[in-house]
Design a protein around this motif. Structure first.
Motif, PDB file in Angstrom:
ATOM      1  N   LYS A  61       0.844  -1.184   0.000  1.00  0.00           N
ATOM      2  CA  LYS A  61       0.000   0.000   0.000  1.00  0.00           C
ATOM      3  C   LYS A  61       0.886   1.242   0.000  1.00  0.00           C
ATOM      4  O   LYS A  61       1.939   1.257   0.611  1.00  0.00           O
ATOM      5  CB  LYS A  61      -0.911   0.006   1.227  1.00  0.00           C
ATOM      6  CG  LYS A  61      -1.937  -1.128   1.230  1.00  0.00           C
ATOM      7  CD  LYS A  61      -2.816  -1.042   2.441  1.00  0.00           C
ATOM      8  CE  LYS A  61      -3.871  -2.151   2.457  1.00  0.00           C
ATOM      9  NZ  LYS A  61      -4.756  -2.088   3.641  1.00  0.00           N
ATOM     10  N   THR A  62       0.359   2.198  -0.579  1.00  0.00           N
ATOM     11  CA  THR A  62       1.100   3.462  -0.662  1.00  0.00           C
ATOM     12  C   THR A  62       0.928   4.219   0.637  1.00  0.00           C
ATOM     13  O   THR A  62      -0.005   3.962   1.413  1.00  0.00           O
ATOM     14  CB  THR A  62       0.569   4.303  -1.819  1.00  0.00           C
ATOM     15  OG1 THR A  62      -0.819   4.589  -1.561  1.00  0.00           O
ATOM     16  CG2 THR A  62       0.697   3.567  -3.143  1.00  0.00           C
ATOM     17  N   PRO A  63       1.804   5.156   0.937  1.00  0.00           N
ATOM     18  CA  PRO A  63       1.680   5.957   2.148  1.00  0.00           C
ATOM     19  C   PRO A  63       0.364   6.691   2.244  1.00  0.00           C
ATOM     20  O   PRO A  63      -0.189   6.872   3.348  1.00  0.00           O
ATOM     21  CB  PRO A  63       2.865   6.905   2.054  1.00  0.00           C
ATOM     22  CG  PRO A  63       3.877   6.175   1.237  1.00  0.00           C
ATOM     23  CD  PRO A  63       3.088   5.418   0.219  1.00  0.00           C
ATOM     24  N   THR A  64      -0.184   7.092   1.141  1.00  0.00           N
ATOM     25  CA  THR A  64      -1.457   7.822   1.157  1.00  0.00           C
ATOM     26  C   THR A  64      -2.589   6.920   1.650  1.00  0.00           C
ATOM     27  O   THR A  64      -3.448   7.315   2.453  1.00  0.00           O
ATOM     28  CB  THR A  64      -1.776   8.359  -0.236  1.00  0.00           C
ATOM     29  OG1 THR A  64      -0.665   9.169  -0.709  1.00  0.00           O
ATOM     30  CG2 THR A  64      -3.027   9.202  -0.231  1.00  0.00           C
ATOM     31  N   GLU A  65      -2.584   5.695   1.169  1.00  0.00           N
ATOM     32  CA  GLU A  65      -3.624   4.750   1.591  1.00  0.00           C
ATOM     33  C   GLU A  65      -3.506   4.426   3.086  1.00  0.00           C
ATOM     34  O   GLU A  65      -4.514   4.324   3.796  1.00  0.00           O
ATOM     35  CB  GLU A  65      -3.535   3.481   0.764  1.00  0.00           C
ATOM     36  CG  GLU A  65      -3.876   3.689  -0.715  1.00  0.00           C
ATOM     37  CD  GLU A  65      -3.696   2.421  -1.519  1.00  0.00           C
ATOM     38  OE1 GLU A  65      -3.106   1.446  -0.937  1.00  0.00           O
ATOM     39  OE2 GLU A  65      -4.117   2.391  -2.669  1.00  0.00           O
ATOM     40  N   THR A 114      -2.258   6.335   5.432  1.00  0.00           N
ATOM     41  CA  THR A 114      -2.665   7.515   6.181  1.00  0.00           C
ATOM     42  C   THR A 114      -4.186   7.611   6.250  1.00  0.00           C
ATOM     43  O   THR A 114      -4.764   7.908   7.305  1.00  0.00           O
ATOM     44  CB  THR A 114      -2.092   8.770   5.522  1.00  0.00           C
ATOM     45  OG1 THR A 114      -0.660   8.674   5.460  1.00  0.00           O
ATOM     46  CG2 THR A 114      -2.462  10.017   6.305  1.00  0.00           C
ATOM     47  N   SER A 115      -4.839   7.323   5.128  1.00  0.00           N
ATOM     48  CA  SER A 115      -6.304   7.382   5.114  1.00  0.00           C
ATOM     49  C   SER A 115      -6.907   6.326   6.061  1.00  0.00           C
ATOM     50  O   SER A 115      -7.883   6.566   6.769  1.00  0.00           O
ATOM     51  CB  SER A 115      -6.804   7.168   3.684  1.00  0.00           C
ATOM     52  OG  SER A 115      -6.298   8.166   2.826  1.00  0.00           O
ATOM     53  N   GLN A 116      -6.298   5.170   6.093  1.00  0.00           N
ATOM     54  CA  GLN A 116      -6.807   4.078   6.960  1.00  0.00           C
ATOM     55  C   GLN A 116      -6.658   4.451   8.425  1.00  0.00           C
ATOM     56  O   GLN A 116      -7.576   4.270   9.229  1.00  0.00           O
ATOM     57  CB  GLN A 116      -6.050   2.787   6.653  1.00  0.00           C
ATOM     58  CG  GLN A 116      -6.568   1.584   7.415  1.00  0.00           C
ATOM     59  CD  GLN A 116      -5.836   0.304   7.041  1.00  0.00           C
ATOM     60  OE1 GLN A 116      -4.960   0.319   6.136  1.00  0.00           O
ATOM     61  NE2 GLN A 116      -6.193  -0.790   7.709  1.00  0.00           N
ATOM     62  N   THR A 143      -6.394   7.406   9.657  1.00  0.00           N
ATOM     63  CA  THR A 143      -7.255   8.565   9.941  1.00  0.00           C
ATOM     64  C   THR A 143      -8.678   8.114  10.225  1.00  0.00           C
ATOM     65  O   THR A 143      -9.329   8.586  11.170  1.00  0.00           O
ATOM     66  CB  THR A 143      -7.239   9.543   8.750  1.00  0.00           C
ATOM     67  OG1 THR A 143      -5.883   9.979   8.506  1.00  0.00           O
ATOM     68  CG2 THR A 143      -8.092  10.754   9.027  1.00  0.00           C
TER      69      THR A 143
END
Length: 219
Positions: free
Chosen positions: A5-9, A11-13, A15
């Motif tokens: 998973k990418t860092p963006t994914e 972070t969203s999880q 959050t």
């Protein structure tokens, strides 16, 4: 292939998870706060009632002090159980009565045995009974005859023939009785009942003869 998973994914999880925890925490605070407000209202009402009752108690002029409010005890203190002096005293008295009863029973038993022992001591012995019986008889008697006669006269003595025979032999050994055997039978006589021997009465006969001759000469 591993799931990457990418860092963006990520972070969203995270959050979304934090937001859910915050909502759950807020709801719990709201619930506990509501309960605390309700309890506080109840506590305030109880305090108000207590103040009113205290003023009324003072107005009535009662001498007893009002009950003070205080925290309830958290745990009951365990007190070791002690023996009551009443039970201990009762047990001691019971043991004393039991010991006294045992002593009384022993005393009664001793008192009952004492007359029996005195009566036994006053009874003639078997030797005395045998010697008396032989003295009263004019003819020799066997051990069986002596035993039968004494058993009929003294049934409480439980006289046995072998004991009588042994006693008779002891009397013979001590020269208190004479023993004569006739065939297979043995007979016993007392010393005093034995007939005198032919030479025993010679002095008496001679003395009587002398007295008779003296009377003849004087006549």
């Amino acid at each position: 292939m591993p799931d990457t998973k990418t860092p963006t994914e990520l972070t969203s999880q995270y959050t979304a998870q934090v937001v859910a925890d915050l909502e759950r925490n807020a709801k719990e605070q709201e619930r506990i706060g509501g309960e605390m407000e309700a309890l506080q209202e109840q506590l305030n009402a109880l305090r108000h009632d207590h103040a009113v009752l205290t003023n009324l108690h003072q107005a009535l002029g009662a001498t007893t002090a009002p009950v003070e409010t205080g925290p309830e005890p958290t745990a009951a203190t365990s007190v070791p159980r002690q023996k009551t002096p009443g039970k201990s005293a009762e047990g001691k008295r019971a043991r004393t009565r039991k010991a006294g009863g045992a002593k009384a029973t022993t005393a009664r038993t001793s008192a009952a045995k004492k007359p029996a022992a005195e009566a036994a001591s006053t009874q003639p012995t078997l030797i005395e009974l045998i010697r008396r019986y032989l003295t009263e008889q004019r003819e020799p008697r066997s051990a069986a005859e002596v035993s039968t006669a004494l058993g009929q006269t003294h049934p409480e003595r439980r006289i046995q023939t072998n004991v009588v025979r042994t006693t008779l032999e002891n009397l013979v050994a001590k020269s208190h009785a004479h023993r004569a055997k006739q065939g297979t039978s043995v007979f016993y006589t007392a010393v005093d009942t034995e007939e005198p021997s032919p030479g025993t009465d010679q002095p008496a006969k001679a003395e009587a003869k002398v007295k008779a001759e003296a009377k003849t000469d004087s006549a």
